[in-house]
Enzyme design. Structure first.
Site, short mmCIF file in Angstrom:
data_model
loop_
_atom_site.label_atom_id
_atom_site.label_comp_id
_atom_site.label_asym_id
_atom_site.label_seq_id
_atom_site.Cartn_x
_atom_site.Cartn_y
_atom_site.Cartn_z
N THR A 24 31.41 -1.53 6.83
CA THR A 24 31.51 -2.98 6.94
C THR A 24 31.05 -3.40 8.31
OG1 THR A 24 32.99 -4.86 6.94
CG2 THR A 24 33.89 -2.79 7.75
N LYS A 81 34.62 -9.51 11.96
CA LYS A 81 33.55 -10.40 12.39
C LYS A 81 32.28 -10.02 11.64
CE LYS A 81 30.49 -9.80 14.82
NZ LYS A 81 29.04 -9.41 14.58
#
Lengths: 390, 390
Positions: B186, B175
């Site tokens: 990330t 997401k």
């Protein structure tokens, strides 16, 4: 009158057709002496416009008797031909000034050049050179305001300043509303003074001033190829201020102009002071202030009147400054919404309805402080910059 | 099915009321083994959310058998109490999983936690813990899609991937749509594989993969406090791929997810690849790519379909990379609008009407290349981020 308020200076601004709008686009400032001292700082962007390369060279000569400035084109990324255009402009101006005062011949190497506008296109020399002639023909001791108007690009108003010393004066003009994140330099700015000062004193005063003024505004994080600030001293007042007095006046002039730049930044609806206190040293304080000033999420939140301190902490966390995340306090407009890295006072108490916003960040890592000034990121910024060159 | 496509994994996603919209907000992924190997990388932001601090600790133990993820709150900048909330969540999940399989008792230290949403507010534990129980009660080998949906925040669609090896598989979900500039990490991402691999191989594969995928997307220059990517290996396929095979598959999975993140970035109307070639080394190439990716003037120009290469050169000029300003070439969508640092092909030839944009920058300083992916800066980004938390 601005740059012509100090004695010994003439200026002019004219429309030469560089701007399709027909607005004034060429300014000339002349130092009639008796002194010709100068100091300058330039962009630290490695992609430098032709006029920056030229003016850096001129300043090595130690004498600047005239500055020619144009809006309507940056003459950046124009290769050797663009540099030739700048050189030709200086030669043309020197010849026209010599014709005006044959007893005091000008050399091209005494003429600094500043350009601003779109990057990557040659200047229309067939319009520019006649414009320079016209400006030189119209030089007056009242021409400061016309010059300040002629250097505007997306600025909505001219920026000028006058700071008075004891029997001497500093005047100045500046432009800049976008690509506005000077580093060791500023946008286009010409300062004048009728004080008597040697080049070393001028240089020290100018560097001290820009370090805490232009170098601490950051509108959009984008450093220009053309940033230039020049300080010309005519000595016409016959008064020699102390180095501290001169530095204070030049700093006050730079501060005034820098605040005018941020106030008129593209699309801005908020003028934001980021005060970093409790820093271990000045570099830390400036790094933290700049990281917050450049954070799009902080800037859009403030556009939306949202005191989103979590985004401020996330920005602080990207720096190498000395601090402990669980010791940081943040106030927005005087309300300490974050203490010790966590929520404190109710964020709904923060009043963001006005134009001025103060963010105070206490790192609790020392006793040094610094302020960085920025503005919000608005729809108008996106609109203006998505439609500027086409 | 995504994270549940590889054998040995169950997942679920439920709505626990953390989001006022009533959308799913809690996901659980369980590794049923036989192996329990794990690797992870986390945000390099120094302001780390409580779940990041917790999960880093869990990974030191070397065993992760379950991951609990929630949207609707980042649990960042919440102090010691926020860390206790994360700890309590892991304890609660371990107890519920143990009750489901009393023969295989779970410890809290085997449960990684990921959170995403607004920074600076405590999570409503009275809603979260029952939600975790419900998700654990609903775990199935088909639950991957429901889990991917439950971790969305401003994402408009779930991001999942499946990469097949010879007798083994890598699955994944992620997401992230804003505060999207991962560094050595990330946004939230869980990868699963049924391959047999030791922790060193998993770790090497994951770091190699994220370095050229998630670490090279930069949507808005804003690094999150919660970035986490986990790779869980069940060994259920009974196949041991080579390190190179595993790295290639994990890289392909990360690349696919990273591209989905950029494609769905907040307000994006353009998906932009910045290919830097002719660099002296990889650091230079990435620094140049990132400086262009973060430049608001480049991003607004592209939003306005304007191939403003001058802004690209101005951004390149702010880097410390090895290059000569008068040697740089720039192409936009295949048209070399700049050669040798100056204008070349007619910019009007550039077609920017499509969604995909490729900027190619040749530094002529070496033979290394790297690509950084970003998106444009639009009115919708300003709108979404000026109205997100209030």
């Amino acid at each position: 009158m601005t740059v012509t308020t100090p004695a010994g200076f003439r200026a002019a601004g004219v429309a030469a057709g560089l701007k399709s709008s027909g607005a004034p686009d060429i300014a000339v400032v002349v130092n009639d002496g008796p002194d010709t001292g100068v100091a300058g700082v330039f962009t630290s962007n490695r992609v430098k416009a032709a006029p920056v390369a030229w003016s850096e060279q001129v300043l090595h000569g130690g004498v600047v008797r005239a500055v020619v400035l144009n809006s309507g084109g940056a003459n950046a990324c124009t290769g050797p031909a663009g540099f030739q255009d700048t050189h030709a402009t200086a030669e043309h101006a020197a010849a026209a000034l010599t014709a005006q005062h044959p007893d005091q011949p000008f050399g091209a190497g005494e003429v600094a050049i500043c350009s601003t506008g779109l990057i990557g296109e040659r200047l229309p020399m067939d319009k520019l050179l006649p414009g320079v002639s016209a400006a030189i023909g119209g030089l007056t001791v009242d021409g400061g305001d016309a010059a300040a108007e002629a250097i505007m690009t997306t600025d909505t108003r001219p920026k000028t300043t006058v700071i008075s010393g004891a029997g001497w004066t500093v005047g100045g003009m500046a432009k800049g509303a976008g690509m506005l994140a000077p580093a060791m330099a500023t946008m286009l700015c010409v300062l004048t003074t009728d004080a008597v000062a040697d080049p070393q004193t001028l240089d020290a005063a100018l560097r001290a001033a820009t370090r805490v003024t232009f170098d601490r505004i950051d509108s959009d994080g984008c450093m220009s190829t053309n940033d230039t600030v020049l300080l010309l001293a005519s000595g016409a007042a016959g008064v020699t201020p102390s180095a501290a007095e001169l530095t204070a006046a030049v700093t006050a002039a730079c501060h005034d102009l820098a605040q005018q730049l941020i106030a008129d930044a593209e699309g801005a609806t908020k003028q934001i002071a980021i005060e970093v206190v409790g820093a271990a040293d000045e570099d830390d304080a400036v790094e933290v202030g700049r990281s917050v000033a450049r954070n799009n999420l902080v800037k859009t939140a403030l556009f939306g009147n949202d005191p989103n301190w979590g985004r401020i902490l996330a920005a602080v966390g990207t720096t190498a400054a000395e601090f402990e995340p669980d010791a940081v306090d943040v106030a927005v407009n005087g309300i300490w919404v974050c203490r010790g890295g966590a929520a404190a006072e109710d964020r709904s108490k923060v009043d963001l309805t006005g134009r001025d916003v103060t963010i105070r960040i206490d790192l609790h890592a020392g006793v040094t402080e610094a302020t960085v000034w920025t503005n919000d990121l608005s729809h108008a910024y996106v609109h203006e910059n998505s439609a500027y060159s086409t």
